[in-house]
Design an enzyme around this catalytic site. Structure first.
Site: not given
Ligand code: ZN
Length: 182
Positions: A45, A92, A134-135, A138
């Protein structure tokens, strides 16, 4: 095709809450470049601010484990609810060579817009739910290092400092180069 430059931990854009996408007329080139960059860097991703663009957009491709999940795009996404919990080792692209065991809800209900701007609400679980969380972190300026106990963060302190220093050197070089337009 264009592979964009990744930004790493230490670059302040990774700590910003990204701006909502309002104009859907001109996204396809940037989205294609996001996919190219994600494949080149071998990520599952990629969020827009990881390539220096602070807009609320991310892409995921987990078709290596599920054929239906080829090139998913999520714009202006929001987690509506989460349930259950699971631990999973996450890496990441913005924090190279570090993986951390992160606890997150197992299942989420997620609302987002597609490339045309249409709203979709969908339930996700497994790896896709994990990658979406996770995204979306961000895009809210949150990194995996914020999701682990403080003690764990201390043990990777030296690696983190190194990544941050390199990131700062890169940013400095970039702003110096921009000063050399003749
Ligand atoms: Zn990441």
């Amino acid at each position: 095709m264009a592979v964009l430059e990744l930004v790493h931990y230490g670059n302040p854009i990774l700590r910003k809450k990204c701006k909502p996408v309002n104009d859907f007329s001109n996204l396809s080139k940037f989205v294609d470049d996001m996919y190219d960059t994600m494949y080149e860097e071998e990520g599952l991703g990629l969020a827009a601010n990881q390539v220096g663009n602070d807009i609320n957009l991310f892409v995921i491709d987990i078709s290596h484990i599920d054929d239906n999940e080829f090139q998913r795009l999520f714009i202006n996404g929001e987690i509506i609810s989460g349930s259950g919990e699971s631990y999973f080792s996450e890496g990441c692209l913005s924090i190279p060579e570090i993986t951390l065991e992160v606890k997150r809800p197992e299942t989420i209900v997620f609302k987002y817009q597609d490339i045309k701007g249409d709203w979709i609400e969908e339930e996700f679980d497994g790896l896709l739910a994990r990658a979406i969380q996770h995204e979306i972190d961000h895009l809210n300026g949150v990194l995996i290092i914020d999701r682990v106990p403080e003690l764990k963060k201390v043990t990777i302190g030296q690696e983190l400092r190194k990544i941050k220093e390199n990131s700062e050197i890169k940013m400095r070089q970039k702003s110096e180069n921009q000063g050399l337009v003749i």
